[in-house]
Scaffold this motif. Structure first.
Motif, PDB file in Angstrom:
ATOM      1  N   ALA A 213     -83.684  47.598  -4.794  1.00  0.00           N
ATOM      2  CA  ALA A 213     -84.148  46.853  -3.627  1.00  0.00           C
ATOM      3  C   ALA A 213     -83.080  45.902  -3.101  1.00  0.00           C
ATOM      4  N   ARG A 214     -81.906  45.940  -3.695  1.00  0.00           N
ATOM      5  CA  ARG A 214     -80.807  45.050  -3.293  1.00  0.00           C
ATOM      6  C   ARG A 214     -79.642  45.861  -2.740  1.00  0.00           C
ATOM      7  N   GLY A 215     -79.963  46.893  -2.000  1.00  0.00           N
ATOM      8  CA  GLY A 215     -78.934  47.712  -1.372  1.00  0.00           C
ATOM      9  C   GLY A 215     -78.100  48.495  -2.366  1.00  0.00           C
ATOM     10  N   GLY A 216     -78.686  48.796  -3.535  1.00  0.00           N
ATOM     11  CA  GLY A 216     -77.953  49.549  -4.534  1.00  0.00           C
ATOM     12  C   GLY A 216     -76.937  48.733  -5.293  1.00  0.00           C
ATOM     13  N   ARG A 217     -77.030  47.404  -5.220  1.00  0.00           N
ATOM     14  CA  ARG A 217     -76.125  46.522  -5.947  1.00  0.00           C
ATOM     15  C   ARG A 217     -76.371  46.677  -7.447  1.00  0.00           C
TER      16      ARG A 217
END
Length: 248
Positions: A213-217
């Motif tokens: 949910a964190r842009g794939g971080r």
């Protein structure tokens, strides 16, 4: 780090986390063509089914436990390393087939755990089962502590607030009171499956805010992960590279 016997991990035990992870899986399916609104509806339906059923619990390995200041080794294979802050319950008295209303009598206290997970190893292509051994149970993947706070000093565990930061950026922020299956229900459920002994650890589940949910971080060598829970202390770990990777 205190001695531990069995380690139990509650999965899909925060509704927002279940919806979030379901959406990541649905959107990641190359054959999925439904509009986003329909995917959200499906993810919500999955969360509804989870809430209606018994707790989902899998086993952890004591050998994966590490200290609250130890380095976390980002072992390969797999590169999609993720974080999951959780409140861990430590058993203080033998429990077998106890009712939920008596479950807390068997709890010694509470501590912090980060359930590090390698997402790209969790599901094997063409295989219907999850591989939690490789994805979640490698050495240092369960940093725990720094303190075991006795239950009598935690008058309302439901009010405990969990927070996790990576390099100072807040990733997760949730409360134990939002658990789908609470501490009493988890301890009772497990005590009907096996005999819980002093030193056993129960990870109660993580809130929303994972890497998907964190842009794939994802976690990378050099990242500093800090986890706090109200009154339970502060955990700080440094992520380091797999020392055997160069030899592959």
């Amino acid at each position: 780090m205190f001695p531990s016997g069995q380690v139990f991990c509650a999965g899909a035990n925060h509704r927002e986390h279940t919806v979030e992870m379901s959406l990541v899986l649905l959107r990641g399916d190359p054959e999925e063509t439904r509009p986003d609104a329909e995917l959200v509806e499906e993810a919500t339906a999955i969360a509804d089914r989870v809430e209606a059923g018994d707790p989902y619990v899998f086993l952890g390995l004591p050998s994966a436990l590490a200290g609250a200041r130890d380095d976390v080794v980002l072992w390969g294979p797999g590169v999609q390393h993720d974080w999951e802050v959780e409140v861990a319950v430590v058993i203080g008295r033998t429990a077998h087939r106890v009712a939920p209303e008596r479950a807390l009598d068997h709890v010694a206290g509470y501590t912090i755990c980060n359930d590090v997970s390698t997402r790209d190893l969790m599901v094997r292509p063409g295989f219907a089962l999850s591989d939690f051994l490789m994805a979640k149970n490698r050495p240092t993947f369960f940093p725990i502590g720094p303190y075991l706070v006795p239950r009598r000093f935690v008058p309302d565990h439901r009010g405990l607030r969990m927070r996790l930061e990576v390099n100072g950026e807040v990733m997760q922020d949730g409360r134990v009171g939002d658990l789908v299956h609470g501490v009493e229900e988890l301890v009772s459920y497990l005590s009907h499956a096996t005999v819980l002994s002093p030193g056993d650890v129960v990870l109660t589940g993580t809130p929303a805010g994972n890497a998907g949910a964190r842009g794939g971080r994802r976690l990378r060598p050099g990242d500093v992960v800090e986890a706090t829970v109200t009154g339970l202390g502060h955990q700080r770990t440094l992520c380091v590279a797999d020392p055997t990777a160069a030899g592959r």
